[in-house]
Write a protein that holds these residues in place. Structure first.
Motif, mmCIF file in Angstrom:
data_model
loop_
_atom_site.group_PDB
_atom_site.id
_atom_site.type_symbol
_atom_site.label_atom_id
_atom_site.label_comp_id
_atom_site.label_asym_id
_atom_site.label_seq_id
_atom_site.Cartn_x
_atom_site.Cartn_y
_atom_site.Cartn_z
ATOM 1 N N ARG A 175 11.468 -18.180 -64.570
ATOM 2 C CA ARG A 175 11.509 -17.254 -63.428
ATOM 3 C C ARG A 175 10.075 -16.941 -62.995
ATOM 4 N N ARG A 176 9.931 -16.373 -61.775
ATOM 5 C CA ARG A 176 8.624 -15.921 -61.324
ATOM 6 C C ARG A 176 8.118 -14.821 -62.248
ATOM 7 N N ALA A 177 6.835 -14.843 -62.519
ATOM 8 C CA ALA A 177 6.225 -13.806 -63.353
ATOM 9 C C ALA A 177 6.051 -12.532 -62.542
ATOM 10 N N ASN A 178 6.069 -11.417 -63.239
ATOM 11 C CA ASN A 178 5.779 -10.147 -62.570
ATOM 12 C C ASN A 178 4.740 -9.366 -63.390
ATOM 13 N N ASP A 179 4.343 -8.235 -62.880
ATOM 14 C CA ASP A 179 3.267 -7.481 -63.531
ATOM 15 C C ASP A 179 3.579 -7.150 -64.989
ATOM 16 N N ALA A 180 4.867 -6.933 -65.270
ATOM 17 C CA ALA A 180 5.258 -6.556 -66.629
ATOM 18 C C ALA A 180 5.047 -7.694 -67.630
ATOM 19 N N ASP A 181 4.829 -8.918 -67.122
ATOM 20 C CA ASP A 181 4.630 -10.071 -68.016
ATOM 21 C C ASP A 181 3.170 -10.270 -68.423
ATOM 22 N N TYR B 127 4.771 -18.463 -62.929
ATOM 23 C CA TYR B 127 6.102 -18.487 -63.534
ATOM 24 C C TYR B 127 5.992 -18.257 -65.038
ATOM 25 N N VAL B 128 7.086 -17.783 -65.618
ATOM 26 C CA VAL B 128 7.161 -17.702 -67.080
ATOM 27 C C VAL B 128 8.457 -18.351 -67.542
ATOM 28 N N VAL B 129 8.400 -18.888 -68.762
ATOM 29 C CA VAL B 129 9.593 -19.390 -69.430
ATOM 30 C C VAL B 129 9.931 -18.374 -70.501
ATOM 31 N N VAL C 166 11.702 -12.913 -74.719
ATOM 32 C CA VAL C 166 10.404 -13.321 -75.289
ATOM 33 C C VAL C 166 9.804 -14.402 -74.388
ATOM 34 N N ILE C 167 8.539 -14.217 -73.979
ATOM 35 C CA ILE C 167 7.872 -15.190 -73.103
ATOM 36 C C ILE C 167 7.283 -16.312 -73.969
ATOM 37 N N LEU C 168 7.694 -17.547 -73.685
ATOM 38 C CA LEU C 168 7.268 -18.694 -74.506
ATOM 39 C C LEU C 168 6.241 -19.574 -73.805
ATOM 40 N N GLY C 169 6.167 -19.444 -72.485
ATOM 41 C CA GLY C 169 5.235 -20.292 -71.756
ATOM 42 C C GLY C 169 5.029 -19.757 -70.359
ATOM 43 N N THR C 170 4.001 -20.254 -69.726
ATOM 44 C CA THR C 170 3.704 -19.821 -68.359
ATOM 45 C C THR C 170 3.033 -20.962 -67.604
ATOM 46 N N PHE C 171 3.252 -21.013 -66.322
ATOM 47 C CA PHE C 171 2.533 -21.990 -65.488
ATOM 48 C C PHE C 171 2.399 -21.432 -64.087
#
Lengths: 179, 179
Positions: free
Chosen positions: B18-24, B65-67, B77-82
């Motif tokens: 999903r798209r990342a947001n400030d909370a990520d 984005y975050v996975v 739990v965030i496992l990855g980002t791009f």
């Protein structure tokens, strides 16, 4: 006949390269505006504003230079500008990146070559060990030949990476040399 | 035997992008911090601050984005980002650029491939017609193989462009594919 050959002392001109300062911004913008208007050598939208282009050209990580011509009776005239910066941050910051623009009215005076040669020396002086250009428009053969003449080699071709104003989709070269 | 094969419903997990947001931001910084600490895959100085890296990762021109993995009983739990962004402005903004990071603890789960495949689709959806990576460290063979498996080709090699923490000066690849 000598009157036709020797120019009066007062209009003998000197070209010099120096670091740009805030007072050069209007002159630099004029060059950028004229160069990007063609839509044939640089990616910047021909409609880019003065503010966005100067913010880009003078961004903090760049060392910006101007080439100027001054006669004893005239004000200094800015004929070209270029900048140097690390092509990558951190563990890649030993490779330099650069961009150059010459005022269209000053073409054919060797200004591009002067900037190119100076910039390699300057990049060495700043501690860089290589120079990389990320986006040289393939149809800009004068530029490609100039870069090759100072030792830059094409190390990659990006297919149709540039939407040339008149030629349409056009390749861009990545060029590189050690310093 | 089935008890050993079927996991209790409560810990069945789902991976989503999903798209990342400030909370990520804190979770993304943890991934960046761990990834750049190695000094073996990304150019960022292992000592880079949270502020500078988040400013870079979430800069305005990027779609981030975050996975994440979430079970019914646990927090996400965030496992990855791009991220995706135009590799050039203006007349070059049809070519996409991207960067990907996977939390070291999540390696081997196929997170990198999930992000890679999703990102190509997403880049197409955003209107890009090609993808270009500017700096893939040649010694990072797992990444190079992953990119090749999704159709990215090496179109250039920058000699010793990366000061690898343990291997020293290391080549970087420029990779590209049409979308």
């Amino acid at each position: 006949m000598s009157a036709f050959i020797l120019r009066p002392r007062s209009i003998i001109s000197m070209v010099k390269i120096r670091r740009a300062n805030d007072a050069d911004q209007d002159a630099v913008w004029e060059i950028i505006r004229e160069v990007i208007a063609g839509g044939d050598t640089y990616v910047f939208d021909p409609g880019s504003s003065k503010e966005e282009m100067l913010e880009y050209w003078f961004s903090p990580e760049k060392s910006v230079y101007v080439v100027s011509e001054a006669s004893s009776h005239e004000n200094e005239v800015i004929l070209g500008t270029f900048w140097l910066k690390p092509n990558q941050p951190g563990l890649g910051d030993h490779v330099c990146n650069a961009a150059y623009m010459v005022a269209p009215a000053a073409h054919g005076k060797g200004i591009g070559r002067k900037m190119a040669e100076f910039s390699l020396e300057e990049a060495r002086r700043l501690g860089f060990t290589a120079m990389q250009f990320n986006f040289v428009v393939a149809s800009n053969t004068a530029a490609v030949r100039l870069w090759q003449s100072i030792g830059m080699e094409i190390i990659g071709t990006i297919p149709k990476a540039f939407r040339h104003k008149t030629l349409g989709p056009t390749d861009a070269y990545i060029m590189y040399r050690k310093l």
